[in-house]
Design a protein around this motif. Sequence first.
Motif, PDB file in Angstrom:
ATOM      1  N   ALA A 149       0.846  -1.207   0.000  1.00 20.73           N
ATOM      2  CA  ALA A 149       0.000   0.000   0.000  1.00 20.73           C
ATOM      3  C   ALA A 149       0.876   1.250   0.000  1.00 20.73           C
ATOM      4  CB  ALA A 149      -0.926  -0.025   1.213  1.00 20.73           C
ATOM      5  N   ASP A 150       1.923   1.213   0.799  1.00 17.74           N
ATOM      6  CA  ASP A 150       2.824   2.360   0.885  1.00 17.74           C
ATOM      7  C   ASP A 150       3.527   2.605  -0.459  1.00 17.74           C
ATOM      8  OD1 ASP A 150       4.530   4.288   2.404  1.00 17.74           O
ATOM      9  OD2 ASP A 150       6.083   2.870   1.737  1.00 17.74           O
ATOM     10  N   GLN A 151       4.023   1.537  -1.060  1.00 17.29           N
ATOM     11  CA  GLN A 151       4.746   1.681  -2.329  1.00 17.29           C
ATOM     12  C   GLN A 151       3.807   2.116  -3.451  1.00 17.29           C
ATOM     13  OE1 GLN A 151       8.344   1.065  -2.805  1.00 17.29           O
ATOM     14  NE2 GLN A 151       7.941   1.592  -0.687  1.00 17.29           N
ATOM     15  N   MET A 152       2.548   1.660  -3.393  1.00 16.94           N
ATOM     16  CA  MET A 152       1.594   2.071  -4.432  1.00 16.94           C
ATOM     17  C   MET A 152       1.292   3.554  -4.296  1.00 16.94           C
ATOM     18  SD  MET A 152      -0.948  -1.123  -5.052  1.00 16.94           S
ATOM     19  CE  MET A 152      -1.327  -0.722  -6.751  1.00 16.94           C
ATOM     20  N   LYS A 153       1.165   3.997  -3.047  1.00 20.75           N
ATOM     21  CA  LYS A 153       0.912   5.435  -2.852  1.00 20.75           C
ATOM     22  C   LYS A 153       2.070   6.260  -3.407  1.00 20.75           C
ATOM     23  CE  LYS A 153      -2.299   5.230   0.908  1.00 20.75           C
ATOM     24  NZ  LYS A 153      -2.194   4.474   2.147  1.00 20.75           N
ATOM     25  N   LYS A 154       3.284   5.736  -3.268  1.00 19.16           N
ATOM     26  CA  LYS A 154       4.467   6.457  -3.778  1.00 19.16           C
ATOM     27  C   LYS A 154       4.684   6.196  -5.264  1.00 19.16           C
ATOM     28  CE  LYS A 154       6.918   6.249   0.617  1.00 19.16           C
ATOM     29  NZ  LYS A 154       7.685   5.321   1.454  1.00 19.16           N
ATOM     30  N   ARG A 155       3.795   5.446  -5.864  1.00 22.06           N
ATOM     31  CA  ARG A 155       3.900   5.050  -7.277  1.00 22.06           C
ATOM     32  C   ARG A 155       5.241   4.365  -7.560  1.00 22.06           C
ATOM     33  NH1 ARG A 155      -0.332   6.723  -9.861  1.00 22.06           N
ATOM     34  NH2 ARG A 155      -1.518   8.479  -9.100  1.00 22.06           N
TER      35      ARG A 155
END
Length: 565
Positions: free
Chosen positions: A557-563
């Motif tokens: 989730a964190d990495q997706m938010k950071k694209r």
Amino acid sequence: MTQLAPPRKTYDVCIVGSGAGGGMAAYALTKAGAEVILLEAGGPWYGSRDGKMLIPNYASPRRGAATKLRPFGEFDACDGGWEIEGEPYTVATGSRFLWWRARMLGGRTNHWGRISLRFGPDDFKRKSLDGIGDDWPIGYEDIAPYFDRVDRLVGIYGSKEGIRNEPDGIFHPPPAPRCYELLVKKASDKLKITCIPARRSVITQPLNGRPACHYCGQCDRGCTTRSNFSSPDVFIAPAQATGKLTLLTNAMVREVVVGPDGKATGVSYVNRLTGEEVQVRARVVVLAASALESSRILLNSKTPKFPQGLANSSGTVGKYITDTTGTDVAGYIPAMENHVTHNEDGAGGMHLYMPWWLDNKKLDFPRGYHIEVWGGIRAPGAGFMGGIQRYPSGGGYGKQLKEDYRRYYGATIGLSGRGEMIPNDDSYAEIDPNVVDRFGIPVLRFHWKWTDYELNQVRHMQQTFRALIAEMGGQTFSPMPTKEQDYAIATGGQIIHELGGTRMGSDPKTSVVNENCQAHDVKNLFVADGGPFVSQADKNPTWTIMALAWRTSDYIADQMKKRAL
Ligand SMILES: Cc1cc2nc3c(=O)[nH]c(=O)nc-3n(C[C@H](O)[C@H](O)[C@H](O)COP(=O)(O)OP(=O)(O)OC[C@H]3O[C@@H](n4cnc5c(N)ncnc54)[C@H](O)[C@@H]3O)c2cc1C
Ligand code: SF4
């Protein structure tokens, strides 16, 4: 009913498998706002709706006896078994291995024993402590906050004990020991074996809208009040309530699909009901099909860029696999004969537990085991007591037989050892080049070997259990097994705690995933079942699978938010 995925839609995350790991990931990722598609090979099933908790065995002409699809009993909550029609696996000549597979929403969490143990600080750093096996690239402190979260969400009973390598959790009060368990406790105290309340994911107080256990003792049938943990009722239903989850049942995943840039673009699956081959597209793929099945999917995901399977540049997919060591001893305890009949149903599993209590420096094997306790009186079913003729004067016909049943029922106590296997080079899974399943998907072939580490440990279990039964004034039903009989160690896979195959590590040359369970070779591919485990520990693995899957999901989730994926 299989729902069809909207064509051409690209989901944020595609999760394969809906058991402990996949259900956890679906819960955490939908709560984090991701659009998730969950693919499950089996059909839909919710204990709260489909469980047969209160049907007496005598209501069925089979009296609850096993069926082909339910080898643990007619009313058991798991569709699957050691053999699944049309879905074989093979075992290499000279090896013995058994593979239990569930085929239903929630996988094995529908009927698991719910013994819920945290791996302890030492379990992550064994090589540093005794030079054998490997360390994990993470430590207990990395996963501890997630254990706390799982405790709070799922619920667990237990007691604070302050034992270093048996970390305490956030516990509901444990149920009191049953009559036979009090005998075990007395004998354990005498022999200086640590004996504490069990830790199981059954709630003894209301939690998150679920009522407390009413002590019917039928957890393995699925709980219609949701008072124990199963993935469909505790993870998947709330994930569906977010409106972010698309659930596809009867979807048997064949492989991960990879784009020209080497990143995963989704998966392909076979619709089990129609035989149709379908592709699902997603930005991130999470494999949670159970440790060995996830290895199988990766090994079958071959492309010109990845000729030995996906995420397998190290050649270690399918390697470093382990199962818990196990052996059992049961004894007849004369002091329990003709005891006053009373309700011993309890919380559907053991109320006591004996964690590892010895120092390996004084023993001829590394690593430890814990002891599980069974016995007492439950509503009898077909084959109960395992053969009355094993008891003194037991057997025969008519009045005598009935009296013997009354006299001996509840006078048996059983002890099961569950210990740590150390990964070895002779125990691994590979694709069998000659066999496919009914969907045309190549199957796994297993190689297995116990070493003296495990055999000596199991000999110690046998000796200990016999000493405990003798201390209770009982007699065992079988003689001490010999070295030639491998001390009655369970067959590899038989304890159904298989782990490894996509192990975690800092070095891409010797491991499949990194410390976030992310494939070294494919950055948008993750594993959220027991595959990344580096060591087995002397604990049942599922609580650690769930904590790790939540940690992995947070990272995604964190990495997706950071694209960044
Ligand atoms: C009788 C029994 C008792 C147990 N008791 C305990 C216990 O007390 N404590 C403990 O810690 N552990 C226990 N276990 C082990 C525990 O059940 C497992 O560790 C846990 O369920 C593993 O979770 P998982 O998500 O990896 O796999 P599973 O729960 O098996 O879920 C995997 C899911 O993936 C699906 N799937 C598989 N292949 C595919 C595919 N190709 N495509 C799509 N879907 C697929 C399966 O149908 C299944 O639903 C027990 C197991 C059994 C059978
Ligand atoms: S013993 Fe408790 S948790 Fe288990 S099935 Fe019965 S009510 Fe549910």
